[in-house]
Enzyme design. Structure first.
Site, PDB file in Angstrom:
ATOM      1  N   HIS A  63       0.740  -1.197  -0.059  1.00 48.49           N
ATOM      2  CA  HIS A  63      -0.016  -0.079  -0.123  1.00 48.49           C
ATOM      3  C   HIS A  63       0.741   1.208   0.197  1.00 48.49           C
ATOM      4  O   HIS A  63       1.791   1.244   0.553  1.00 48.49           O
ATOM      5  CB  HIS A  63      -0.804   0.084   1.211  1.00 48.49           C
ATOM      6  N   ASN A  78       7.928  -4.091   3.479  1.00 47.96           N
ATOM      7  CA  ASN A  78       6.664  -3.723   3.812  1.00 47.96           C
ATOM      8  C   ASN A  78       6.236  -3.915   5.260  1.00 47.96           C
ATOM      9  O   ASN A  78       5.577  -3.236   5.922  1.00 47.96           O
ATOM     10  CB  ASN A  78       5.665  -4.768   2.978  1.00 47.96           C
TER      11      ASN A  78
END
Length: 284
Positions: free
Chosen positions: A139, A170
């Site tokens: 994201h 991440n």
């Protein structure tokens, strides 16, 4: 990544800039940032039915100044604004205003929520492009910033807000920075955040999946606070990011030089003078 390696990393970026090559393919006028037929996409603004919110209000600050020749389609979501690049199948950047009220909420993280964005032209990223690729679905605007609203969180799972990201990064340094941003929003009331991928012009693009989603070489994040005025930026290589985040700190001026973007173009000149050359993690 050791301090020596990080120093070499930044030196390589600056050398590329000094040679007129541009450090960031996605932020420059190179062919990699343009459409498949070589011409730039006209900037468009798409307003979905889920409406505007304070998360997309950058009044008096601005997001990112347009760049001639950059493939760009701007889409306004409920929780962020994305500048999408049809050539890389990734965002150029994603911007949102994170308020104290939006740092928490009752909406839980959604399972199996990743979905294609039908508001951008094909070919476009799909879930199948990431299967077996070795990269996580990273994201840019995090789901964790959007527990305040179901639609706001669902929008973060659109693939126009996603990039192929090393799973260690991440869940490591990148996640630490996101947590820090939420802490700062609670402390100061709100912060303005702009983040996105970097593609180095000195390297051939790598892709994943049938739709050829480009794999970033690094990621950037710029954070602005107005009260009190200060800014901080990060650049993280798309590798196993487990080192402490302070090693990746940059000033606003450095971030603009390394990415080629002009951040917060409507920011008052006196405020910019205060924030542009200082990035002290201890001040946050």
């Amino acid at each position: 990544m050791t301090r020596k390696a990080i120093t070499a990393f930044y030196a390589a970026l600056l050398l590329a800039m000094s040679m007129g090559l541009g450090a960031c393919r996605g932020c420059s006028h190179s062919a990699g940032a343009k459409g498949n037929n070589g011409d730039s996409v006209r900037v468009t603004r798409v307003q979905p039915a889920n409406g505007r919110s304070v998360a997309t209000d950058f009044s008096g600050v601005g997001m990112v100044a347009p760049i001639d020749g950059l493939s760009e389609q701007r889409l306004i979501r409920k929780s962020y604004v994305v500048s999408y690049n049809k050539a890389t199948r990734c965002p150029n950047w994603v911007a949102w205003r994170l308020t104290r009220e939006h740092t928490d909420g009752k909406v839980g993280r959604m399972g199996n929520a990743f979905h294609e964005d039908k508001e951008v032209p094909g070919p476009r990223a799909l879930n199948t492009d990431y299967k077996g690729s070795g990269y996580s679905r990273g994201h840019m605007c995090p789901a964790g910033d959007n527990k305040w609203d179901h639609d706001a969180m669902y929008d973060t799972f659109l693939f126009t807000n996603i990039c192929p990201q090393n799973s260690g990064l991440n869940s490591g340094v990148w996640n630490q920075i996101e947590i820090s941003c939420r802490r700062w929003a609670r402390r100061y009331g709100d912060v303005y955040i702009i983040t996105g991928p970097m593609f180095f012009r000195s390297r051939e693009l790598q892709f994943v999946g049938e739709n050829r989603v480009a794999v970033p070489d690094a990621f950037f994040k710029v954070v602005l606070c107005l009260n009190p005025p200060k800014a901080i930026g990060y650049i993280c290589r798309n590798t196993d990011g487990q080192r402490r985040k302070d090693l990746y700190v940059n000033t606003l001026n450095e971030m603009e030089r390394l990415t080629g973007y002009k951040f917060f173009p409507e920011l008052d000149s006196e405020v910019r003078e205060i924030v542009q050359d200082t990035a002290d993690p201890d001040a946050w």
